[in-house]
Structure formats: C-alpha cells, structure tokens
Design a protein around this motif. Structure first.
Motif, short mmCIF file in Angstrom:
data_model
loop_
_atom_site.label_atom_id
_atom_site.label_comp_id
_atom_site.label_asym_id
_atom_site.label_seq_id
_atom_site.Cartn_x
_atom_site.Cartn_y
_atom_site.Cartn_z
N ASP A 145 -17.20 4.96 -3.97
CA ASP A 145 -17.18 4.97 -2.66
C ASP A 145 -16.24 4.15 -1.84
N LEU A 146 -15.40 3.62 -2.66
CA LEU A 146 -14.14 2.59 -1.98
C LEU A 146 -13.68 3.09 -0.61
N LYS A 147 -13.53 2.33 0.23
CA LYS A 147 -12.98 2.70 1.45
C LYS A 147 -11.71 1.54 1.61
N VAL A 148 -10.58 2.23 2.09
CA VAL A 148 -9.37 1.55 2.31
C VAL A 148 -8.92 1.78 3.53
N SER A 149 -8.43 0.59 4.23
CA SER A 149 -8.05 0.89 5.58
C SER A 149 -6.63 -0.07 5.61
N GLU B 271 -5.55 5.52 5.29
CA GLU B 271 -7.04 5.24 5.01
C GLU B 271 -7.68 6.36 4.27
N VAL B 272 -8.48 5.94 3.33
CA VAL B 272 -9.25 6.79 2.38
C VAL B 272 -10.43 6.17 2.29
N ALA B 273 -11.42 7.33 1.86
CA ALA B 273 -12.66 7.17 1.60
C ALA B 273 -13.12 7.28 0.33
N LYS C 192 11.13 -6.81 -1.95
CA LYS C 192 11.72 -5.47 -1.29
C LYS C 192 13.15 -5.61 -0.87
N PRO C 193 13.77 -4.59 -0.81
CA PRO C 193 15.19 -4.56 -0.47
C PRO C 193 15.65 -5.53 0.88
N ARG C 194 14.62 -5.21 1.76
CA ARG C 194 14.93 -6.01 3.11
C ARG C 194 14.42 -7.35 3.17
N GLY C 195 14.04 -8.01 1.82
CA GLY C 195 13.30 -9.16 1.84
C GLY C 195 11.74 -9.01 1.35
N PRO C 196 11.08 -10.41 1.14
CA PRO C 196 9.76 -10.41 0.73
C PRO C 196 8.72 -9.71 1.53
N LEU C 197 7.89 -8.93 1.14
CA LEU C 197 7.02 -8.25 2.06
C LEU C 197 5.69 -9.11 1.77
N GLU C 198 5.30 -9.65 2.78
CA GLU C 198 4.02 -10.70 2.75
C GLU C 198 2.89 -9.53 2.98
N ILE C 199 2.00 -9.27 2.02
CA ILE C 199 0.66 -8.52 2.09
C ILE C 199 -0.67 -9.48 1.99
N CYS C 200 -1.32 -9.42 2.95
CA CYS C 200 -2.68 -9.94 3.10
C CYS C 200 -3.70 -8.87 2.94
N GLN C 201 -4.50 -8.98 1.53
CA GLN C 201 -5.30 -7.87 1.20
C GLN C 201 -6.59 -8.35 1.19
N GLU C 202 -7.60 -7.75 1.66
CA GLU C 202 -9.04 -8.39 1.62
C GLU C 202 -9.95 -7.16 0.94
N PHE C 203 -10.62 -7.84 -0.20
CA PHE C 203 -11.34 -7.13 -0.96
C PHE C 203 -12.97 -7.31 -0.97
N GLY C 204 -13.68 -6.15 -0.61
CA GLY C 204 -15.19 -6.54 -0.52
C GLY C 204 -15.79 -5.71 -1.61
N PHE C 205 -16.87 -6.16 -2.20
CA PHE C 205 -17.43 -5.59 -3.39
C PHE C 205 -18.91 -5.14 -3.16
N GLN C 206 -19.35 -4.61 -4.10
CA GLN C 206 -20.79 -4.18 -4.63
C GLN C 206 -20.49 -4.40 -6.26
N ARG D 229 -15.25 -2.38 -3.32
CA ARG D 229 -15.91 -1.21 -2.59
C ARG D 229 -15.24 -1.08 -1.16
N ARG D 230 -14.47 -2.17 -0.88
CA ARG D 230 -13.52 -1.90 0.47
C ARG D 230 -12.41 -2.76 0.21
N MET D 231 -11.22 -2.34 0.72
CA MET D 231 -10.08 -2.92 0.74
C MET D 231 -9.46 -2.86 2.18
N ALA D 232 -8.86 -3.82 2.82
CA ALA D 232 -8.06 -3.86 3.93
C ALA D 232 -6.77 -4.62 3.81
N LEU D 233 -5.75 -3.85 4.17
CA LEU D 233 -4.35 -4.53 4.04
C LEU D 233 -3.51 -4.43 5.28
N ALA D 234 -2.74 -5.56 5.46
CA ALA D 234 -1.98 -5.93 6.54
C ALA D 234 -0.78 -6.60 6.17
#
Length: 135
Positions: free
Chosen positions: A48-52, A57-59, A98-112, A117-122
């Motif tokens: 039941d992973l939720k990705v935003s 966005e997927v469920a 990436k070709p235009r320079g480093p892509l900084e990603i903040c990724q939050e993981f929630g667990f069961q 169980r949950r990922m949020a990316l910015a």
C-alpha cells in the motif's frame, strides 16, 4: 530485464532481508533506484505504498515500479549527503548528477515495520530539463 533496463520482481519474493532496519531499507531503495533494479526494490516496499512528489503520485508499490519501468531515469552518479532518523521516519538528502548540475533530492520515508509505506520527494525540476537554446 524489462523495458528501459528495469528488472521485474520474481514471483514469491517476500519481505526484505532478515535483520534489515529502516535506515538500511531506505538506503537500499536509493541504491537499487540508481542501479535501475526494480526487483531489489520490490521487497522493500509495502503493497500500500503511497508516493507523493513533484512529478508523480501513486498509491501502490506496484504502480510506482510500473511508472519507473515506463519512464526509467537515466543512469547517473549519486551520493548521500545526510540521513536523519525520527522514530518511524527516515529523511535522506542525496544528490544525483545531471547534465545541468547536481540534482539535490530530499526524500522522506515512512514505514510499517521495515517496509516502506510512504515516500515524499522534493527536488528542483528545472535540473531535469535540457537547457533552453534561448538563454
């Protein structure tokens, strides 16, 4: 291997490796993502992973893996910058070259349990587009 180089999970694959903790599950998901290894990601994901995120966005875990198979990211070097742990939440700041320079990603993981169980990316989506010839 599936289209785009993404491998598919085999039948009967179950929970992640014995003794894996939440931190290692989140880090292994990033490693597998960078390798394009969907089969290694599947056991880490709750059904039941939720990705935003900014682009998707997927469920379900299956829907997320299918989206990656349909439009796989290009191979790139990557590095972990910081890992923060708070109870059942892990936040990882990482970079993808990436070709235009480093892509900084903040990724939050929630667990069961130890399954994600949950990922949020910015991240800054401008780093994903080719440079404009008008600039």
């Amino acid at each position: 291997m599936a289209a785009g180089g993404w491998s598919t999970p085999g039948a009967g694959q179950d929970a992640s490796a014995p003794g894996i903790n939440r931190r290692e599950a989140a880090l292994e998901l990033i490693r597998a993502f960078a390798r394009g290894d969907g089969a290694a990601m599947r056991p880490l994901l709750h059904e039941d992973l939720k990705v935003s995120g900014l682009l998707l966005e997927v469920a379900s875990g299956a829907a997320w893996l299918e989206a990656l198979r349909a439009d796989p990211p290009e191979p790139a070097n990557w590095r972990i910058r910081e890992v923060e742990e708070h109870s059942a939440v892990i936040t990882i700041l990482w970079e993808l070259d990436k070709p235009r320079g480093p892509l900084e990603i903040c990724q939050e993981f929630g667990f069961q349990g130890v399954r994600i169980r949950r990922m949020a990316l910015a991240f800054d989506t401008r780093r994903l587009r080719a440079p404009s010839p008008h600039r």
